[in-house]
Design an enzyme around this catalytic site. Structure first.
Site, mmCIF file in Angstrom:
data_model
loop_
_atom_site.group_PDB
_atom_site.id
_atom_site.type_symbol
_atom_site.label_atom_id
_atom_site.label_comp_id
_atom_site.label_asym_id
_atom_site.label_seq_id
_atom_site.Cartn_x
_atom_site.Cartn_y
_atom_site.Cartn_z
ATOM 1 N N LYS A 12 -21.055 -47.614 -11.434
ATOM 2 C CA LYS A 12 -21.765 -47.837 -12.693
ATOM 3 C C LYS A 12 -23.129 -47.165 -12.628
ATOM 4 C CE LYS A 12 -19.649 -52.263 -13.916
ATOM 5 N NZ LYS A 12 -18.920 -51.812 -15.114
ATOM 6 N N ARG B 296 -8.650 -56.232 -13.884
ATOM 7 C CA ARG B 296 -7.212 -56.347 -14.150
ATOM 8 C C ARG B 296 -6.409 -56.279 -12.849
ATOM 9 N NH1 ARG B 296 -7.638 -51.236 -18.032
ATOM 10 N NH2 ARG B 296 -9.723 -52.116 -18.144
HETATM 11 N N1 BES Z 1 -17.013 -55.988 -15.466
HETATM 12 C C1 BES Z 1 -16.776 -54.872 -16.277
HETATM 13 C C2 BES Z 1 -16.796 -55.178 -17.768
HETATM 14 C C3 BES Z 1 -18.098 -55.629 -18.382
HETATM 15 C C4 BES Z 1 -18.879 -54.738 -19.101
HETATM 16 C C5 BES Z 1 -18.513 -56.932 -18.292
HETATM 17 C C6 BES Z 1 -20.066 -55.157 -19.689
HETATM 18 C C7 BES Z 1 -19.689 -57.360 -18.880
HETATM 19 C C8 BES Z 1 -20.461 -56.469 -19.586
HETATM 20 C C9 BES Z 1 -15.408 -54.286 -15.945
HETATM 21 O O1 BES Z 1 -14.978 -54.435 -14.636
HETATM 22 C C10 BES Z 1 -15.486 -52.805 -16.193
HETATM 23 O O2 BES Z 1 -16.230 -52.162 -15.533
HETATM 24 N N2 BES Z 1 -14.671 -52.321 -17.139
HETATM 25 C C11 BES Z 1 -14.655 -50.937 -17.465
HETATM 26 C C12 BES Z 1 -13.208 -50.535 -17.612
HETATM 27 C C13 BES Z 1 -13.014 -49.045 -17.775
HETATM 28 C C14 BES Z 1 -13.358 -48.340 -16.489
HETATM 29 C C15 BES Z 1 -11.578 -48.793 -18.153
HETATM 30 C C16 BES Z 1 -15.396 -50.744 -18.779
HETATM 31 O O3 BES Z 1 -15.229 -51.568 -19.681
HETATM 32 O O4 BES Z 1 -16.187 -49.822 -18.856
HETATM 33 MN MN MN Z 2 -15.684 -52.895 -13.341
#
Ligand code: BES
Ligand code: MN
Ligand code: ZN
Length: 505
Positions: free
Chosen positions: A288, A362
């Site tokens: 991230k 997931r």
């Molecule tokens: N934990 C995050 C999702 C999230 C985003 C929670 C903002 C709280 C606030 C999750 O694990 C994630 O990183 N999801 C990705 C998925 C993508 C790589 C398909 C996302 O939503 O960017």
């Molecule tokens: Mn994630």
């Protein structure tokens, strides 16, 4: 010098973040004339007999205030009288309830939180709440208890890292129609509050202190309530073939844990609650960037909601069989981390190509859902997770997404959420064909399509033929500013929703 007290055990750490002196609530059948502040209610449609009698007692001063302020009783509007004559009060708050038949328990809890924040800001230490004739006798006890519940929820604090914790609090006396019934209602809500506070503290605690092992230790504290705790260590996770859960935790020294908390209040088939418990989500190798990484200590809020609900069910002695299955791991970067392009094998038997290591939720949930089905044969399975940024873009931070093809469960849960200000909005399942992989049975990200939906569709492959609902609570877990019955920090989102649903169905 800042003193940070390092707690040697999580029990101590958690008790330290709880309120040192919580607000207290006395339910009686009269107004306390010696309180610092009097709170009276005023509805839009004139059902205000207690307002009238208190106004008389105060020589018409209340009526003068609302005339001057053009106060008509709009919901949550407040008119204030300072230093009234013929009384010991420093102030009187006249609080609008809106239209009386629309003033329900959700609005009462919200208002309680809201007024509590105002009293704290005004440094009020004792308040008398004139709830005797609000809305009518039949549900007065429920509304008063929920108003107190909201105030107490707002009062929650997590201040172990503060040099000067705020010790101010309010002692309340409520004048209610039915003391006994109000007390009984409040007692039930206190049990749910305890579950909410647990979930909030687990979420607010920083990631280096709230690791998978520390989360498991916090769960073990619940055994004294009759909750059965089972923990699967990395070796057992591997042995059962849960390759997806195992892989996500591999980048951190602690590895993954599967945590099971079982409250068996009936001999019915259980309801399984499955929670995402990523104690920190760095994204892994698909790391991230910028501010998106900053709040990722809260990526275990789904698991916290599950554990908080199990605690609430045990404390209320609910006649329900509820099993919580929590998939715990830290998604970190190291030599041992899962790499983009890796193929994992889930316990379900499906292989998964990890196209993006940041779609880790997931992965851990897939094996946890399989375990819940395989070992507990639940009647219903609900998973809850801070799963996708796409959910935040679609619905913002106040609604959570509910995704399922089971219309009955969607209706039940959405209704329950509305009763407790934890609102759900339905998004579709589908776009399954976007989850194809050249090399494996599934890809962990959709090649196109709406992100919250493709994530849910991934999970659907692990629900078998169990009745299943997915809740995406990304964005709902953590707030920086208190609002209504929410205090800054973890929100405990999900505990009140699930408790309401379980107790009503
Ligand atoms: N934990 C995050 C999702 C999230 C985003 C929670 C903002 C709280 C606030 C999750 O694990 C994630 O990183 N999801 C990705 C998925 C993508 C790589 C398909 C996302 O939503 O960017
Ligand atoms: Mn994630
Ligand atoms: Zn995540």
């Amino acid at each position: 010098m800042k003193r940070i007290i390092k707690a040697s055990s999580i029990a101590l750490a958690l008790s330290m973040c709880m309120n040192a002196q919580a607000a207290d609530f006395n339910f009686s059948s009269k107004v306390d004339n010696n309180a610092n502040t009097l709170v009276v209610f005023y509805s839009q449609d004139g059902k205000n007999s207690q307002f009238k009698s208190l106004n008389k007692q105060l020589d018409g001063q209340l009526q003068r205030v609302i005339d001057i302020e053009n106060f008509t009783g709009d919901y949550a509007k407040v008119a204030q009288l300072i230093a009234p004559s013929k009384s010991n009060y420093s102030r009187v708050l006249i609080v609008g309830t809106g239209i009386s038949k629309e003033f329900d328990k959700a609005k009462a809890a919200k208002l309680g939180g809201n007024i509590h924040a105002k009293l704290i800001a005004a440094k009020v230490d004792t308040a008398s709440v004139a709830f005797d004739d609000v809305i009518g006798v039949s549900n007065n006890a429920l509304l008063a208890a929920n108003f107190a519940h909201g105030a107490n929820l707002r009062d929650h604090r997590f201040e172990k890292y503060k040099q000067n914790p705020n010790t101010q609090t309010v002692s309340y006396t409520f004048d209610v129609t039915n003391t006994k019934q109000t007390k009984a209602n409040y007692k039930q809500l206190e049990s749910i509050q305890a579950g909410v506070f647990l979930a909030r503290d687990l979420t607010t605690e920083v990631a280096t202190e709230m690791t998978p092992i520390e989360f498991v230790n916090a769960a073990k504290e619940l055994t004294s309530l009759g909750i059965k705790i089972t923990v699967l260590e990395p070796e057992q996770i591997k042995k059962l073939g849960m390759g997806a859960l195992e892989a996500v935790g591999r980048g951190s020294k602690q590895g993954s844990r599967l945590l099971i908390a079982h409250y068996e209040g009936s001999s019915d088939a259980p309801i399984a609650l499955v929670g995402k418990g990523i104690t920190f989500d760095s994204g892994g190798y698909s790391i991230k960037t910028g501010s998106s990484i900053a709040r990722m200590k809260s990526d275990m809020a789904g698991a916290a909601a599950v554990l908080g609900t199990i605690k609430a069910m045990a404390l209320t002695k609910a006649d329900k069989n509820v099993v919580g299955v929590m998939a715990m791991a830290a998604n970190m970067v190291s030599e041992f981390s899962v790499a983009p392009g890796d193929v994992l094998r889930t316990a379900e038997g499906l292989s998964v190509e990890v196209v993006n290591t940041d779609a880790e939720g997931r992965l851990v949930l897939s094996d946890a859902m399989w375990y819940a089905r395989e070992y507990y044969k639940p009647e219903i399975m609900v998973d809850i997770a801070t799963l996708t940024g796409a959910k935040v873009r679609a619905l913002g931070n106040e609604y959570a997404a509910i995704i399922s093809d089971d219309d009955t469960l969607v209706t039940q849960l959405t209704y329950a959420g509305k009763q407790v200000n934890e609102n759900l909005w339905r998004l579709p399942l589908g776009y399954k064909d976007t989850l194809k992989s050249d090399i494996a049975d599934l890809s962990n990200v959709g090649s196109s399509g709406p992100g919250a939906t493709t994530a849910a569709s991934f999970l659907e492959s692990f629900a078998g033929d169990t009745r299943w609902v997915h809740i995406d609570m990304a964005g709902n877990a953590l707030i920086t500013q208190g609002k209504d019955e929410l205090s800054p920090g973890g929100t405990g989102f999900g505990v009140r929703l699930f408790s309401e649903w379980l107790l009503a169905n």
